[in-house]
Design a protein around this motif. Structure first.
Motif, PDB file in Angstrom:
ATOM      1  N   UNK A  13       0.815  -1.222   0.000  1.00 50.40           N
ATOM      2  CA  UNK A  13       0.000   0.000   0.000  1.00 50.40           C
ATOM      3  C   UNK A  13       0.845   1.266   0.000  1.00 50.40           C
ATOM      4  N   UNK A  14       2.145   1.112   0.299  1.00 50.15           N
ATOM      5  CA  UNK A  14       3.014   2.283   0.276  1.00 50.15           C
ATOM      6  C   UNK A  14       3.710   2.454  -1.069  1.00 50.15           C
ATOM      7  N   UNK A  15       3.390   1.570  -2.012  1.00 50.51           N
ATOM      8  CA  UNK A  15       3.976   1.722  -3.337  1.00 50.51           C
ATOM      9  C   UNK A  15       3.158   2.714  -4.139  1.00 50.51           C
ATOM     10  N   UNK A  16       3.855   3.609  -4.787  1.00 51.58           N
ATOM     11  CA  UNK A  16       3.181   4.601  -5.613  1.00 51.58           C
ATOM     12  C   UNK A  16       2.857   3.921  -6.928  1.00 51.58           C
ATOM     13  N   UNK A  17       1.564   3.801  -7.244  1.00 56.29           N
ATOM     14  CA  UNK A  17       1.296   3.131  -8.502  1.00 56.29           C
ATOM     15  C   UNK A  17       0.148   3.714  -9.324  1.00 56.29           C
ATOM     16  N   UNK A  18      -0.401   4.813  -8.894  1.00 58.84           N
ATOM     17  CA  UNK A  18      -1.488   5.382  -9.686  1.00 58.84           C
ATOM     18  C   UNK A  18      -0.958   6.347 -10.726  1.00 58.84           C
ATOM     19  N   UNK A  19      -1.287   6.059 -11.963  1.00 56.64           N
ATOM     20  CA  UNK A  19      -0.815   6.888 -13.064  1.00 56.64           C
ATOM     21  C   UNK A  19      -1.123   8.359 -12.811  1.00 56.64           C
ATOM     22  N   UNK A  20      -2.320   8.611 -12.271  1.00 56.42           N
ATOM     23  CA  UNK A  20      -2.724   9.997 -12.041  1.00 56.42           C
ATOM     24  C   UNK A  20      -1.773  10.697 -11.077  1.00 56.42           C
ATOM     25  N   UNK A  21      -1.338   9.966 -10.036  1.00 55.01           N
ATOM     26  CA  UNK A  21      -0.391  10.541  -9.085  1.00 55.01           C
ATOM     27  C   UNK A  21       0.940  10.843  -9.754  1.00 55.01           C
ATOM     28  N   UNK A  43       2.188  17.039  -1.483  1.00 50.53           N
ATOM     29  CA  UNK A  43       1.250  16.646  -0.437  1.00 50.53           C
ATOM     30  C   UNK A  43      -0.069  16.365  -1.130  1.00 50.53           C
ATOM     31  N   UNK A  44      -0.685  15.249  -0.809  1.00 56.58           N
ATOM     32  CA  UNK A  44      -1.868  14.856  -1.552  1.00 56.58           C
ATOM     33  C   UNK A  44      -2.679  13.893  -0.711  1.00 56.58           C
ATOM     34  N   UNK A  45      -3.890  13.623  -1.145  1.00 52.62           N
ATOM     35  CA  UNK A  45      -4.651  12.606  -0.452  1.00 52.62           C
ATOM     36  C   UNK A  45      -4.428  11.288  -1.149  1.00 52.62           C
ATOM     37  N   UNK A  46      -3.968  10.307  -0.407  1.00 54.74           N
ATOM     38  CA  UNK A  46      -3.713   9.002  -1.000  1.00 54.74           C
ATOM     39  C   UNK A  46      -4.923   8.109  -0.835  1.00 54.74           C
ATOM     40  N   UNK A  47      -5.074   7.189  -1.766  1.00 50.51           N
ATOM     41  CA  UNK A  47      -6.193   6.255  -1.702  1.00 50.51           C
ATOM     42  C   UNK A  47      -6.012   5.317  -0.514  1.00 50.51           C
ATOM     43  N   UNK A  48      -4.752   5.071  -0.168  1.00 52.24           N
ATOM     44  CA  UNK A  48      -4.459   4.135   0.912  1.00 52.24           C
ATOM     45  C   UNK A  48      -4.254   4.873   2.231  1.00 52.24           C
ATOM     46  N   UNK A  50      -1.933   5.409   4.518  1.00 51.47           N
ATOM     47  CA  UNK A  50      -0.536   5.382   4.917  1.00 51.47           C
ATOM     48  C   UNK A  50       0.039   6.789   4.708  1.00 51.47           C
ATOM     49  N   UNK A  51       1.093   7.130   5.439  1.00 49.36           N
ATOM     50  CA  UNK A  51       1.601   8.507   5.355  1.00 49.36           C
ATOM     51  C   UNK A  51       2.297   8.842   4.033  1.00 49.36           C
ATOM     52  N   UNK A  52       2.997   7.856   3.468  1.00 45.23           N
ATOM     53  CA  UNK A  52       3.762   8.125   2.251  1.00 45.23           C
ATOM     54  C   UNK A  52       3.555   7.017   1.240  1.00 45.23           C
ATOM     55  N   UNK A  53       3.449   7.401  -0.026  1.00 50.39           N
ATOM     56  CA  UNK A  53       3.570   6.409  -1.078  1.00 50.39           C
ATOM     57  C   UNK A  53       4.799   6.808  -1.880  1.00 50.39           C
ATOM     58  N   UNK A  54       5.657   5.849  -2.154  1.00 48.22           N
ATOM     59  CA  UNK A  54       6.899   6.160  -2.849  1.00 48.22           C
ATOM     60  C   UNK A  54       7.062   5.324  -4.097  1.00 48.22           C
ATOM     61  N   UNK A  55       7.670   5.938  -5.107  1.00 45.59           N
ATOM     62  CA  UNK A  55       7.981   5.241  -6.348  1.00 45.59           C
ATOM     63  C   UNK A  55       9.439   5.490  -6.694  1.00 45.59           C
ATOM     64  N   UNK A  56       9.988   4.646  -7.556  1.00 41.45           N
ATOM     65  CA  UNK A  56      11.400   4.760  -7.903  1.00 41.45           C
ATOM     66  C   UNK A  56      11.578   4.556  -9.389  1.00 41.45           C
ATOM     67  N   UNK A  57      12.307   5.456 -10.047  1.00 36.09           N
ATOM     68  CA  UNK A  57      12.551   5.250 -11.471  1.00 36.09           C
ATOM     69  C   UNK A  57      14.007   5.496 -11.825  1.00 36.09           C
ATOM     70  N   UNK A  58      14.446   4.779 -12.839  1.00 40.48           N
ATOM     71  CA  UNK A  58      15.763   5.002 -13.423  1.00 40.48           C
ATOM     72  C   UNK A  58      15.499   5.011 -14.920  1.00 40.48           C
ATOM     73  N   UNK A  59      15.847   6.080 -15.593  1.00 37.95           N
ATOM     74  CA  UNK A  59      15.391   6.221 -16.976  1.00 37.95           C
ATOM     75  C   UNK A  59      16.186   5.367 -17.960  1.00 37.95           C
ATOM     76  N   UNK A  60      15.470   4.901 -18.951  1.00 34.77           N
ATOM     77  CA  UNK A  60      16.027   4.050 -19.982  1.00 34.77           C
ATOM     78  C   UNK A  60      17.048   4.826 -20.802  1.00 34.77           C
ATOM     79  N   UNK A  61      16.810   6.136 -20.898  1.00 38.81           N
ATOM     80  CA  UNK A  61      17.715   6.970 -21.693  1.00 38.81           C
ATOM     81  C   UNK A  61      19.102   7.005 -21.052  1.00 38.81           C
TER      82      UNK A  61
END
Length: 134
Positions: A13-21, A43-48, A50-61
């Motif tokens: 539930x702490x994983x950021x996965x909504x495209x809109x977010x 700062x936003x209202x999360x669907x879940x 929990x205090x934080x939702x986090x995502x991680x990216x490393x670009x293909x470029x």
């Protein structure tokens, strides 16, 4: 398992996965940068609940190989997981929620130690900004 012990888990539930977010973050998120990691957060209202939702990216470029990208994300996730608690604690107290996305930029030195330190600085930076915002 008592809740008072520091919590090093990183549940689903702490994983950021909504495209809109993600879109909101890219459009209007605040950026903090500690080379080679950038945190985009808002700062936003999360669907879940929990205090934080986090995502991680490393670009293909920047990183052609999937192995490299996954390794980077794994290190970032780990660094975040072990250090997110103070910020999460503060958000819980203030009853606020944030979404944050960690992005790596092109660099040759992405040792776990470097990433861990930078992510800690970013988390502290965000915490500071939130404290000041009331």
């Amino acid at each position: 398992l008592s809740m008072s012990t520091s919590d090093f888990s990183f549940p689903r539930k702490e994983h950021l996965k909504h495209r809109k977010l993600f879109e909101t973050l890219y459009k209007s998120g605040k950026k903090e940068f500690k080379y080679p990691v950038m945190a985009i957060w808002t700062e936003t209202e999360l669907a879940e609940d929990c205090p934080i939702q986090a995502g991680f990216t490393a670009s293909k470029r920047n990183y052609k190989s999937a192995v490299t990208r996954n390794g980077l994300k794994r290190k970032m996730r780990e660094a975040y997981r072990t250090q997110k608690e103070p910020l999460a604690q503060m958000l819980r107290l203030k009853d606020r929620q944030i979404a944050v996305l960690f992005v790596t930029v092109k660099t040759d030195n992405t040792s776990y130690e470097v990433l861990q330190h930078k992510i800690l600085l970013l988390l502290q930076e965000i915490e500071g900004k939130l404290q000041n915002a009331g």
